[in-house]
Design an enzyme around this catalytic site. Structure first.
Site, PDB file in Angstrom:
ATOM      1  N   GLY A 192       0.813  -1.210   0.000  1.00  0.00           N
ATOM      2  CA  GLY A 192       0.000   0.000   0.000  1.00  0.00           C
ATOM      3  C   GLY A 192       0.845   1.257   0.000  1.00  0.00           C
TER       4      GLY A 192
ATOM      5  N   GLY B 285      -0.309   4.457   0.187  1.00  0.00           N
ATOM      6  CA  GLY B 285      -1.021   5.630   0.698  1.00  0.00           C
ATOM      7  C   GLY B 285      -0.162   6.370   1.705  1.00  0.00           C
ATOM      8  N   PHE B 286      -0.786   7.163   2.548  1.00  0.00           N
ATOM      9  CA  PHE B 286      -0.013   7.949   3.511  1.00  0.00           C
ATOM     10  C   PHE B 286       0.787   7.059   4.457  1.00  0.00           C
ATOM     11  CE2 PHE B 286      -3.157  11.187   2.314  1.00  0.00           C
ATOM     12  CZ  PHE B 286      -2.300  12.237   2.053  1.00  0.00           C
ATOM     13  N   GLY B 287       0.153   5.974   4.958  1.00  0.00           N
ATOM     14  CA  GLY B 287       0.852   5.099   5.896  1.00  0.00           C
ATOM     15  C   GLY B 287       2.051   4.425   5.261  1.00  0.00           C
TER      16      GLY B 287
ATOM     17  N   GLU C  67     -17.308  19.054   2.047  1.00  0.00           N
ATOM     18  CA  GLU C  67     -16.500  19.629   0.979  1.00  0.00           C
ATOM     19  C   GLU C  67     -17.200  19.506  -0.375  1.00  0.00           C
ATOM     20  OE1 GLU C  67     -12.389  18.757   3.417  1.00  0.00           O
ATOM     21  OE2 GLU C  67     -13.044  17.344   1.877  1.00  0.00           O
TER      22      GLU C  67
END
Lengths: 455, 455
Positions: free
Chosen positions: A17, A19-21, A176
């Site tokens: 993964g 993503g941010f992690g 948003e």
């Protein structure tokens, strides 16, 4: 000396993964004797907090995406693999990727979450969620196409349904989206049509709880509600969606059911963990929570497998105050960095105290000039909050070119209220410049053709 | 006075196609007593000369597209319709759009061209062309994916086929694509992979005639060849493609056939007119040329129908020097403006001399820092030509925000050689963040899976 180092087998860390992690873990794992393999099924990191701006035509997909290979190109100890991991073997220390086996010494799983329809998976066709670049382009297509359909529609009731947008879920993404659609309708496109008046557009924001932005302090929810109402959004709290079908959303409020005629329904209500979480829980004999997140140990490892870490939206970490940490980017980033430290410390024979999340606050943007910011010690709203939101997001956009260009586009958008990326694109449209076989130029939305409606 | 004007029925001009021809006609038709309806099947004007930069990851689709409604929003006499026109009735003065009838006093047809495989339509699957935004995203996906596949491939011969790119057609688009792919391989991505050396990439540019850029002066073709060779492109002129199948391109040079193992084949060889041309020729009893273009009168009208004009890539205009005008943007722009003038003059009872194309020159970009420019009275190449090319293209990008941002992105790209838009996206990939049903994360290119090849 050099030989001595290279003879020592290096520690193999596999990260699933980007993503941010996963990406923050990879970036924190620079060390001579650690080899990192980052696996993702996409070739780019997606800056999800800004994905709603792609869905509403302000930014392009490339503005919120960074190719993983270029983010990591300078880290010679890191290899990027494009592939899909479906399972692991925790005993043999293997990851299974598209028929290949990749072995690890330490594994970090960070495959995140996808949207969830609470068991009503058939709602997805009618009410798409917002997790991938493709989702965003599909949302954009539906939003812009709804105005085009309204422009062609002569039946006033049907036209109203095309100009009604329902956003399900009053969390940050819902807020948003709702704010951005009103801006699109009331400002950006107000001169663009000849038959319809886009200021007649109705944007409904539905929330099941008693206030929007439930993770925030109540006074900020109130401020956000007031801001959204000023923009023109209609907010319905304590409202549950009981059915979604083409053109009609059924909601329940105080045990009374109402039907809303709306052609465009956007889903921002719930997420569930990626299915790799369940697979890992099964083969390691750990537990998942109801959202499919793996319940992790205080150091983010999986019970009984200290060399398997689960982080980010996929992890259920409740060791701080009993409640699991929220699925937001700062949690994932801090967990990625923490796990990288644990790995490096262990290699030196040391241990680290348990993971502890430093909550630096929450923020949500409501529209141009308005946001809510809750930093714990201080809460503020309005233009200053919006500027703060802007700076934080620019700061965290990973690659410098993205930062610079997105900032310029925002500046441009701010002064002109233009939205450059209002394109209707997608596979449904012709690849070549003509479609001879099809009677219509685009795939009908939800099975109902605009041509049919307008004729 | 005002009443008198509004009682006079205004002249209805219908324009089909929002490319350079149609859009310039619409922009030149501002007049109180002209009502303009612009019909396009897409909601944006596409700046096609820069589409190759989307296909090679420098720009995003929105950078080369402008929503038609915003381009024309200030022109209150102009209406934009999203729809597909398949036929007209020249006697009843009607345009048929998705089951609707739209009547006109004057009709301008400007639906352009699509790529042509000279009757070998099954080559399209293997060798996509570049006409639409979707085409560009598909090309980008194939180019980036080829490097990913090469990175995974262990068989050296197969890896070489993944790193071999064949561009069919040595016109401006082919030259631009070939140049951009070498830059991508030799500069932008050179640090990105761990198993392959992207400088081993082979880019072949095939041209049937004896030199590339045949519309240019021979000395410029020579210069362009030299520049491309310096970049690393292999050029084969006098080369005909006789077959394209998955992984193998068969070419014929001096009646000798050779097979080239290449996984990525891009088509930049031929175009044919949009099929509306044929439909119009049939119902007006006019003739088409072999490419399907309508043979027009000296004033760009259709023979016998002075109120029907055909312009741009769809028109065959040979009244200047016996040869039809080339299918390039300046021709379409000038024709759009000319036809608008004819319409306005006729309304004043006047006529205009026949259309005459003012050829201001041709230019093609070869790569960073190199282009060829032929202005007739002066020819130049190299860095100055590249700057000239840059300025001309920025000048003609229609919306100001596009101009500004594209310029900044180019500036950024120029100094960093980065390409921000290197995303693999598309419908083939999961809409949600997981694909549980599929064994692979992307649809195999041409029916052959990378996983299969590498296992």
């Amino acid at each position: 000396m050099k030989n001595a180092v290279s003879n020592q087998p290096s520690h193999q860390v596999v990260i699933v993964g980007g993503g941010f992690g996963g990406l923050y873990a990879a970036k924190s794992l620079s060390s001579n004797n650690i080899q990192v393999t980052l696996i993702d099924k996409r070739n780019f990191h997606l800056f999800q907090p800004l994905l709603y701006q792609v869905a509403t035509g302000t930014l392009s997909p490339a503005d919120v995406s960074s190719p993983l290979r270029s983010v990591l190109s300078k880290r010679k100890n890191t290899k990027v693999l494009l592939g899909h991991v479906k399972n692991i073997d925790p005993e043999a220390q293997l990851v299974f990727m598209d028929g290949e086996e990749i072995s690890y010494d330490t594994l970090i799983v960070a495959t995140g979450a996808k949207h969830s329809y609470f068991g009503k998976d058939d709602w997805e066709k009618t009410a798409p969620g917002l997790k991938t670049v493709e989702d965003a382009i599909e949302m954009r297509r539906r939003i812009i196409m709804a105005f085009e359909a309204a422009e062609k529609e002569t039946d006033l009731e049907k036209r109203r349904a095309w100009l009604t947008f329902v956003v399900v879920g009053g969390g940050p993404t819902g807020v948003e989206l709702a704010g951005a659609i009103t801006e699109l309708a009331y400002h950006t496109m107000k001169e663009d049509f000849r038959n319809i008046d886009t200021s007649q557009t109705q944007v409904l924001l539905l929330e099941g709880l008693d206030r929007i932005l439930p993770p925030f302090a109540p006074e900020l929810s109130k401020e956000a509600e007031a801001s959204l109402k000023r923009l023109g959004v209609t907010i319905q709290t304590n409202t549950l969606v009981t059915n979604i079908e083409d053109g009609i959303v059924t909601v329940k409020q105080d045990s009374q059911e109402t039907k809303i005629a709306a052609k465009t329904v956007l889903w921002a209500a719930g997420v569930k963990a990626s299915s790799l979480g369940k697979a890992i829980a099964e083969c390691t004999n750990t537990e998942c929570d109801r959202a499919g997140r793996v319940i992790v140990e205080p150091d983010l490892s999986v019970k009984g497998y200290p060399n398997i870490f689960v982080i980010g939206d996929l992890a259920h970490f409740a060791h701080q105050n009993g409640k699991p940490l929220p699925g937001v980017a700062p949690v994932a980033m801090q967990q990625g960095q923490y796990v990288a430290s644990v790995i490096k410390q262990r290699m030196n024979g040391k241990t680290l105290p348990q993971f502890s999340y430093a909550d630096r606050g929450s923020l949500a943007v409501i529209g141009q000039n308005a946001a809510v910011v809750d930093l714990g010690f201080i809460k503020f709203t309005g233009f200053v909050a919006w500027l703060f939101w802007l700076l934080v997001h620019i700061y965290f956009l990973i690659e410098f070119d993205n930062k610079l260009l997105v900032m310029l586009q925002w500046g441009w958008h701010y002064f002109t209220r233009s939205r450059r990326a209002r394109l209707i694109t997608g596979e449904e449209l012709a690849r070549t410049s003509e479609v001879d076989e099809k009677s219509n130029f685009y795939t009908p939305v939800n099975g109902e053709s605009i041509a049919k409606l307008s004729s």
